[in-house]
Design a protein around this motif. Structure first.
Motif, PDB file in Angstrom:
ATOM      1  N   ILE A 149      -4.553   9.393  -1.126  1.00 42.45           N
ATOM      2  CA  ILE A 149      -3.959  10.718  -0.992  1.00 42.45           C
ATOM      3  C   ILE A 149      -4.570  11.394   0.217  1.00 42.45           C
ATOM      4  CG2 ILE A 149      -3.575  12.960  -2.079  1.00 42.45           C
ATOM      5  CD1 ILE A 149      -4.235  11.501  -4.769  1.00 42.45           C
ATOM      6  N   PHE A 150      -3.733  11.884   1.099  1.00 49.51           N
ATOM      7  CA  PHE A 150      -4.178  12.635   2.262  1.00 49.51           C
ATOM      8  C   PHE A 150      -3.662  14.053   2.169  1.00 49.51           C
ATOM      9  CE2 PHE A 150      -4.367   8.407   4.126  1.00 49.51           C
ATOM     10  CZ  PHE A 150      -5.512   8.473   4.899  1.00 49.51           C
ATOM     11  N   PHE A 151      -4.436  14.969   2.664  1.00 47.69           N
ATOM     12  CA  PHE A 151      -3.938  16.325   2.879  1.00 47.69           C
ATOM     13  C   PHE A 151      -3.591  16.428   4.349  1.00 47.69           C
ATOM     14  CE2 PHE A 151      -4.651  17.177  -1.212  1.00 47.69           C
ATOM     15  CZ  PHE A 151      -5.951  17.388  -1.607  1.00 47.69           C
ATOM     16  N   ILE A 152      -2.473  17.053   4.639  1.00 42.69           N
ATOM     17  CA  ILE A 152      -2.039  17.229   6.013  1.00 42.69           C
ATOM     18  C   ILE A 152      -2.199  18.709   6.351  1.00 42.69           C
ATOM     19  CG2 ILE A 152      -0.120  16.997   7.620  1.00 42.69           C
ATOM     20  CD1 ILE A 152       0.974  14.856   5.652  1.00 42.69           C
TER      21      ILE A 152
ATOM     22  N   ASP B 277       0.846  -1.194   0.000  1.00 39.00           N
ATOM     23  CA  ASP B 277       0.000   0.000   0.000  1.00 39.00           C
ATOM     24  C   ASP B 277       0.881   1.243   0.000  1.00 39.00           C
ATOM     25  OD1 ASP B 277      -2.363  -1.622   0.456  1.00 39.00           O
ATOM     26  OD2 ASP B 277      -1.625  -1.824   2.498  1.00 39.00           O
ATOM     27  N   VAL B 278       0.365   2.308  -0.595  1.00 38.80           N
ATOM     28  CA  VAL B 278       1.072   3.585  -0.621  1.00 38.80           C
ATOM     29  C   VAL B 278       0.097   4.670  -0.198  1.00 38.80           C
ATOM     30  CG1 VAL B 278       2.281   5.281  -2.046  1.00 38.80           C
ATOM     31  CG2 VAL B 278       2.588   2.843  -2.501  1.00 38.80           C
ATOM     32  N   ILE B 279       0.545   5.515   0.728  1.00 42.78           N
ATOM     33  CA  ILE B 279      -0.235   6.687   1.125  1.00 42.78           C
ATOM     34  C   ILE B 279       0.636   7.910   0.889  1.00 42.78           C
ATOM     35  CG2 ILE B 279      -1.213   7.962   3.075  1.00 42.78           C
ATOM     36  CD1 ILE B 279      -2.228   5.368   4.194  1.00 42.78           C
ATOM     37  N   VAL B 280       0.102   8.873   0.143  1.00 37.66           N
ATOM     38  CA  VAL B 280       0.801  10.126  -0.130  1.00 37.66           C
ATOM     39  C   VAL B 280       0.143  11.212   0.698  1.00 37.66           C
ATOM     40  CG1 VAL B 280       1.400  11.842  -1.887  1.00 37.66           C
ATOM     41  CG2 VAL B 280       1.392   9.398  -2.476  1.00 37.66           C
TER      42      VAL B 280
END
Length: 125
Positions: A106-109, A71-74
């Protein structure tokens, strides 16, 4: 912490490669790490254009494959409008060519009160 935030946190497992991207106007910088904070590869600097985005995706796919991540989370901070092209490119990649990875999120931080305090808020899922 609410249940939605807990659900987002639970998406990160030992099989997840976490990519953090520092967004700027012309160039972005990314680092790769696992859930424990162990870094993989060297940081990459890439242009805020399609060629740079392709380089970025190739970079983290190579790390994920070599290290056995599924898994990849950006994660990125939505700085002004400079993040939009990268986010749309990554969304496009998820739909058409993500290939080996079982998930790609994709997450926004967003900063809560200062630079050291972060809250994950998802988008483009």
């Amino acid at each position: 912490m609410n249940s939605t935030q807990n659900e987002r946190i639970n998406q990160i497992t030992s099989s997840t490669l976490i990519i953090g991207v520092d967004i700027t106007k012309f160039k972005h910088v990314a680092r790769a790490q696992d859930y424990r904070g162990v870094e993989f590869g060297k940081a990459i600097t890439f242009e805020n254009d399609r060629e740079g985005f392709e380089l970025f995706v190739s970079w983290f796919r190579k790390i994920a494959t070599e290290q056995g991540f599924q898994d990849v989370i950006v994660g990125m901070e939505p700085t002004d409008h400079y993040w939009l092209n990268l986010a749309h490119f990554l969304k496009e990649q998820h739909v058409s060519t993500i290939g080996k990875f079982s998930s790609y999120t994709i997450f926004f931080i967003r900063a809560i009160s200062n630079a050291s305090s972060r809250l994950l808020t998802p988008s483009f899922e």
